[in-house]
Write an enzyme that holds these catalytic residues in place. Structure first.
Site, PDB file in Angstrom:
ATOM      1  N   ARG A 145       7.362  34.023   5.625  1.00  0.00           N
ATOM      2  CA  ARG A 145       6.915  33.079   4.548  1.00  0.00           C
ATOM      3  C   ARG A 145       8.171  32.550   3.461  1.00  0.00           C
ATOM      4  O   ARG A 145       8.177  31.699   3.113  1.00  0.00           O
ATOM      5  CB  ARG A 145       5.936  33.990   3.778  1.00  0.00           C
ATOM      6  CG  ARG A 145       5.082  33.117   2.837  1.00  0.00           C
ATOM      7  CD  ARG A 145       3.649  33.750   2.182  1.00  0.00           C
ATOM      8  NE  ARG A 145       3.125  34.486   3.267  1.00  0.00           N
ATOM      9  CZ  ARG A 145       2.332  34.003   3.875  1.00  0.00           C
ATOM     10  NH1 ARG A 145       1.749  32.815   3.875  1.00  0.00           N
ATOM     11  NH2 ARG A 145       1.329  34.718   4.736  1.00  0.00           N
ATOM     12  N   HIS A 184      -9.179  22.490  -5.138  1.00  0.00           N
ATOM     13  CA  HIS A 184     -10.071  23.534  -4.610  1.00  0.00           C
ATOM     14  C   HIS A 184     -11.361  23.397  -4.608  1.00  0.00           C
ATOM     15  O   HIS A 184     -12.004  23.013  -5.626  1.00  0.00           O
ATOM     16  CB  HIS A 184      -9.368  25.055  -5.371  1.00  0.00           C
ATOM     17  CG  HIS A 184     -10.246  26.229  -4.754  1.00  0.00           C
ATOM     18  ND1 HIS A 184      -9.688  26.657  -3.836  1.00  0.00           N
ATOM     19  CD2 HIS A 184     -11.217  26.821  -5.140  1.00  0.00           C
ATOM     20  CE1 HIS A 184     -10.578  27.807  -3.497  1.00  0.00           C
ATOM     21  NE2 HIS A 184     -11.563  27.769  -4.164  1.00  0.00           N
ATOM     22  N   ASP A 186      -5.424  29.938  -6.249  1.00  0.00           N
ATOM     23  CA  ASP A 186      -6.065  29.039  -6.988  1.00  0.00           C
ATOM     24  C   ASP A 186      -6.186  29.561  -8.385  1.00  0.00           C
ATOM     25  O   ASP A 186      -7.379  29.922  -8.816  1.00  0.00           O
ATOM     26  CB  ASP A 186      -7.520  29.801  -6.152  1.00  0.00           C
ATOM     27  CG  ASP A 186      -7.354  29.127  -4.698  1.00  0.00           C
ATOM     28  OD1 ASP A 186      -6.768  28.247  -4.356  1.00  0.00           O
ATOM     29  OD2 ASP A 186      -8.027  29.838  -3.876  1.00  0.00           O
TER      30      ASP A 186
END
Ligand code: GRF
Length: 192
Positions: free
Chosen positions: A68, A112, A148
């Site tokens: 990542r 979202h 989020d």
């Protein structure tokens, strides 16, 4: 009377996508200045929707070997090389490491499919249905290293119908998103 401030069109926007690209299409149709589209996999957003735009496939792997940090570093470098002012995530499914948010802090947006802070995570529509809420919706927010999370820029409610499945509800939410996201980005551009 003062003229309403026009959207600054000299800002360089990068859109990050992973899927069907219907939100990307809405941003294109709105006429936003999209300097480059990046996807993390070969997907319709890359092959079809972005085919007439500058685009780049920064491909990731999906196994245990996925690094990542390395991937985020590649993306940050690409965005910097392109002198990007605003990073717009439109259905981008890779969670990026903190380096991204240090490099472009306050200049990354996400959308979202729920009324945040309710139903964070990858199954927001399914979770809203399971919870039996009468209303869900969509949220545009500044993306941070917390998933989020971040300052909310705009929200739009969407009613849940008794006959809804995850697919029908998500499609109605996406219809709202195609209206809300371009508007919210235009408002944000005026502040950058
Ligand atoms: C949208 O529902 C958005 O809220 C979520 O991913 C979906 C993207 O849809 N982050 P598409 O791939 O643009 O159709």
């Amino acid at each position: 009377m003062d003229k309403p401030m026009e959207t600054p069109m000299d800002k360089r926007i990068a859109v990050l996508a992973s899927g069907t690209g219907t939100l990307l299409q809405a941003l294109i149709d709105d006429g936003l200045p999209i300097a480059k589209v990046y996807t993390d996999r070969l997907c319709p957003a890359y092959t079809d929707v972005a085919k007439d735009l500058p685009r780049s496939l920064v491909q990731r792997t999906f196994g245990k070997d996925f690094d990542r940090e390395l991937y985020t570093g590649q993306l940050v470098e690409a965005l910097r090389e392109n002198r990007i002012d605003l990073v717009v995530m439109a259905g981008f499914m890779t969670v990026l490491s903190p380096a991204m948010f240090h490099a472009f802090g306050g200049r990354i947006t996400n959308i979202h499919p729920s009324l945040l802070p309710a139903f964070k995570g990858a199954h927001a529509v399914r979770d809203a249905l399971a919870a039996g809420v009468a209303v869900t919706g969509t949220t545009v927010h500044i993306a941070t290293e917390l998933l989020d999370d971040g300052r909310i820029l705009a929200q739009m409610p969407v009613p849940v119908l008794p006959s809804d499945t995850e697919e029908t509800l998500h499609e109605r939410i996406k219809q709202a998103e195609r209206v809300l996201y371009p508007k919210a980005i235009r408002t944000l551009l005026k502040t950058l």
